[in-house]
Design an enzyme around this catalytic site. Structure first.
Site, PDB file in Angstrom:
ATOM      1  N   ASP A 282      43.628  31.844  42.057  1.00 29.46           N
ATOM      2  CA  ASP A 282      45.078  31.473  42.171  1.00 29.46           C
ATOM      3  C   ASP A 282      45.996  32.000  42.846  1.00 29.46           C
ATOM      4  O   ASP A 282      47.504  32.452  43.537  1.00 29.46           O
ATOM      5  CB  ASP A 282      45.994  32.560  40.707  1.00 29.46           C
ATOM      6  CG  ASP A 282      45.222  34.331  41.461  1.00 29.46           C
ATOM      7  OD1 ASP A 282      44.290  34.763  42.125  1.00 29.46           O
ATOM      8  OD2 ASP A 282      45.638  34.844  39.947  1.00 29.46           O
TER       9      ASP A 282
ATOM     10  N   GLU B 211      53.039  39.383  45.553  1.00 34.31           N
ATOM     11  CA  GLU B 211      53.694  38.253  44.654  1.00 34.31           C
ATOM     12  C   GLU B 211      55.453  38.312  44.456  1.00 34.31           C
ATOM     13  O   GLU B 211      55.120  39.677  43.459  1.00 34.31           O
ATOM     14  CB  GLU B 211      53.090  37.191  44.342  1.00 34.31           C
ATOM     15  CG  GLU B 211      51.863  36.994  45.369  1.00 34.31           C
ATOM     16  CD  GLU B 211      51.043  35.962  43.923  1.00 34.31           C
ATOM     17  OE1 GLU B 211      49.801  34.968  44.829  1.00 34.31           O
ATOM     18  OE2 GLU B 211      51.019  36.112  42.989  1.00 34.31           O
TER      19      GLU B 211
HETATM   20  N1  LIG Z   1      46.461  31.806  36.296  1.00 34.78           N
HETATM   21  C1  LIG Z   1      47.159  33.536  35.700  1.00 34.78           C
HETATM   22  O1  LIG Z   1      48.330  33.181  35.858  1.00 34.78           O
HETATM   23  C2  LIG Z   1      46.178  34.159  36.174  1.00 34.78           C
HETATM   24  C3  LIG Z   1      46.908  36.005  35.690  1.00 34.78           C
HETATM   25  C4  LIG Z   1      46.612  37.139  35.621  1.00 34.78           C
HETATM   26  C5  LIG Z   1      45.798  37.173  37.298  1.00 34.78           C
HETATM   27  N2  LIG Z   1      44.289  36.061  36.971  1.00 34.78           N
HETATM   28  C6  LIG Z   1      43.632  36.174  37.510  1.00 34.78           C
HETATM   29  O2  LIG Z   1      42.485  35.896  37.029  1.00 34.78           O
HETATM   30  C7  LIG Z   1      41.500  36.712  37.460  1.00 34.78           C
HETATM   31  C8  LIG Z   1      41.057  38.218  36.267  1.00 34.78           C
HETATM   32  O3  LIG Z   1      41.832  38.672  36.160  1.00 34.78           O
HETATM   33  P1  LIG Z   1      41.130  40.306  36.132  1.00 34.78           P
HETATM   34  O4  LIG Z   1      42.420  40.967  35.877  1.00 34.78           O
HETATM   35  O5  LIG Z   1      40.621  40.167  34.455  1.00 34.78           O
HETATM   36  O6  LIG Z   1      40.268  40.942  36.843  1.00 34.78           O
HETATM   37  P2  LIG Z   1      39.374  42.153  36.337  1.00 34.78           P
HETATM   38  O7  LIG Z   1      39.246  42.221  38.100  1.00 34.78           O
HETATM   39  O8  LIG Z   1      39.227  42.973  35.900  1.00 34.78           O
HETATM   40  O9  LIG Z   1      38.155  41.316  36.554  1.00 34.78           O
HETATM   41  C9  LIG Z   1      37.817  39.977  37.027  1.00 34.78           C
HETATM   42  C10 LIG Z   1      36.170  40.029  36.950  1.00 34.78           C
HETATM   43  O10 LIG Z   1      35.141  39.019  36.952  1.00 34.78           O
HETATM   44  C11 LIG Z   1      33.722  38.627  37.620  1.00 34.78           C
HETATM   45  N3  LIG Z   1      33.408  38.576  38.660  1.00 34.78           N
HETATM   46  C12 LIG Z   1      33.788  38.341  39.747  1.00 34.78           C
HETATM   47  N4  LIG Z   1      32.859  37.082  40.160  1.00 34.78           N
HETATM   48  C13 LIG Z   1      32.375  36.657  39.275  1.00 34.78           C
HETATM   49  C14 LIG Z   1      31.561  35.548  39.065  1.00 34.78           C
HETATM   50  N5  LIG Z   1      30.740  34.910  41.011  1.00 34.78           N
HETATM   51  N6  LIG Z   1      30.804  35.697  38.188  1.00 34.78           N
HETATM   52  C15 LIG Z   1      31.164  35.945  36.921  1.00 34.78           C
HETATM   53  N7  LIG Z   1      32.271  36.930  36.738  1.00 34.78           N
HETATM   54  C16 LIG Z   1      32.557  37.738  38.035  1.00 34.78           C
HETATM   55  C17 LIG Z   1      34.111  40.680  38.296  1.00 34.78           C
HETATM   56  O11 LIG Z   1      32.845  41.611  37.766  1.00 34.78           O
HETATM   57  C18 LIG Z   1      35.256  41.284  36.964  1.00 34.78           C
HETATM   58  O12 LIG Z   1      34.254  42.015  35.622  1.00 34.78           O
HETATM   59  C19 LIG Z   1      42.202  37.664  38.685  1.00 34.78           C
HETATM   60  O13 LIG Z   1      41.278  36.952  39.638  1.00 34.78           O
HETATM   61  C20 LIG Z   1      43.430  37.175  38.649  1.00 34.78           C
HETATM   62  O14 LIG Z   1      44.300  37.274  39.793  1.00 34.78           O
HETATM   63  C21 LIG Z   1      45.457  34.971  36.614  1.00 34.78           C
END
Ligand SMILES: NC(=O)c1ccc[n+]([C@@H]2O[C@H](COP(=O)([O-])OP(=O)(O)OC[C@H]3O[C@@H](n4cnc5c(N)ncnc54)[C@H](O)[C@@H]3O)[C@@H](O)[C@H]2O)c1
Length: 351
Positions: A237, A66
């Site tokens: 997101d 993005e």
């Molecule tokens: N809103 C925002 O501004 C913003 C900014 C950054 C990241 N994000 C989003 O936040 C999320 C997390 O990002 P990250 O960098 O920590 O990712 P990451 O991959 O490092 O961590 C995600 C975690 O979620 C766990 N997980 C997956 N499905 C699950 C479930 N059903 N129940 C419990 N845990 C579960 C995984 O095991 C993993 O440990 C991503 O989807 C990312 O796109 C959003």
């Protein structure tokens, strides 16, 4: 003929990952979170003067890449960011990013920065800024569901800004929870690792969901969520990527960043086009109420908006002077005669 040395104008300040980490340590992570909250709040209060557009997304089966642009009329900024939930299985991160600021009057860039670290900080700072206005008073306990890269940052920001001291962790992968226990050990939190999401949200006034899965997931179902809580849902997101059962949205007051983007990417993509939401900038400007009752469920459907990155880059830019925490990058070709780009190239032949 010798090629001229790059002019002053050729250089822009570049903040590497190494220098960003030094800046965070020198400032102190909680102090930096509160500083970022101040900058983001300032920009949310002048929301109306920004150029706003939903981010430009390029989707694939594996994830999304993005571009997130905005401008306040004097400064232009954009972030490049990806989201690839399956990356961690290959030893790669789900989210990586970098960003840029430029002058609007000349179009010349002034700052290029790593933003993988900075995105984690700004996402957490935004969550905490929102929670400060929406969470129940004296919220001291947060459930943290999804214990990946973002999670410790969420904890640090919620403590710095909202006074959260107790954490209840849950992740489908126990190794992720163990990592958070290790990282936050000794930092003064009271942390409990939980076996189910139900257990994690017991007694929590703030529920943060930051899971990554490229599908409609149901991290929370309606019967799990009691009244009087604040849900900070940041993992859903992307189109087709959500975390909450739609019935929760029907019982909640939903707060968003920029509705045209959130309706495509957020939890509310599951709801009709006219589903009522409140824009957070209006709450911060006193134009709309935040929490109005103790029993209300407030829900921040956070997807991440370009203005938050702009604020974070502004914060970094303002801290660089005399810091030594940047390098000058020779990134803009700047011929002595601005129309003689070709001559500049010819003079560099054989160098
Ligand atoms: N809103 C925002 O501004 C913003 C900014 C950054 C990241 N994000 C989003 O936040 C999320 C997390 O990002 P990250 O960098 O920590 O990712 P990451 O991959 O490092 O961590 C995600 C975690 O979620 C766990 N997980 C997956 N499905 C699950 C479930 N059903 N129940 C419990 N845990 C579960 C995984 O095991 C993993 O440990 C991503 O989807 C990312 O796109 C959003």
């Amino acid at each position: 003929m010798t090629a001229p040395a790059p002019s002053e104008l050729a250089f822009i300040r570049f903040v590497s990952v190494e220098n960003m980490m030094k800046l965070i340590h020198r400032t102190g992570i909680e102090e930096m979170m509160t500083g970022l909250v101040d900058y983001i709040e300032e920009d949310f209060r002048r929301w109306e003067l920004f150029d706003k557009t939903p981010r430009v997304a390029s989707h694939s089966a594996e994830g999304v890449i993005e571009l997130m642009p905005t401008s306040d009329g004097e400064v232009y900024g954009f972030k490049y960011v990806n989201g690839h939930p399956r990356n961690t299985r290959a030893g790669l991160q789900t989210v990586t990013a970098f960003g840029l600021l430029a002058r609007v009057d000349t179009g010349y860039p002034v700052l290029l920065s790593e933003m993988t670290m900075l995105t984690a900080l700004r996402t957490a700072a935004t969550s905490a800024m929102v929670a400060r206005h929406l969470a129940p008073k004296d919220a001291g306990t947060m459930a943290l569901i999804g214990n990946g890269a973002q999670s410790e940052f969420q904890a640090m920001a919620m403590r710095a800004v909202c006074g959260v001291e107790r954490l209840r962790l849950y992740d489908i992968d126990r190794a992720a929870t163990e990592k958070v226990l290790r990282n936050l050990g000794g930092l003064g939190f009271d942390v409990t690792a939980c076996a189910t999401p139900e257990e994690a949200i017991e007694g929590a006034q703030i529920i943060t969901t930051c899971t990554a899965d490229k599908q409609y997931a149901t991290i929370l179902t309606d019967n799990m969520v009691g009244s009087g809580v604040h849900i900070n849902a940041i993992g859903g997101d992307c189109p087709g990527k959500t975390e909450l059962h739609p019935d929760i949205l029907k019982r909640s007051d939903v707060f968003v960043e920029f509705p045209p983007q959130t309706r495509i990417e957020g939890e509310i993509q599951q709801m009709p086009e006219d589903f009522a939401v409140t824009e957070m900038w209006q709450v911060l400007s006193g134009k709309a109420p935040g929490r109005t009752s103790e029993r209300q469920i407030t829900l921040f459907d956070g997807v991440g908006f370009a203005i938050e990155d702009f604020s974070a880059l502004r914060y970094v830019r303002d801290r660089l002077e005399d810091s030594g925490l940047y390098q000058n990058l020779d990134i803009i070709a700047d011929p002595d005669d601005p129309r003689d780009l070709f001559g500049m190239l010819q003079r560099a032949a054989g160098q």
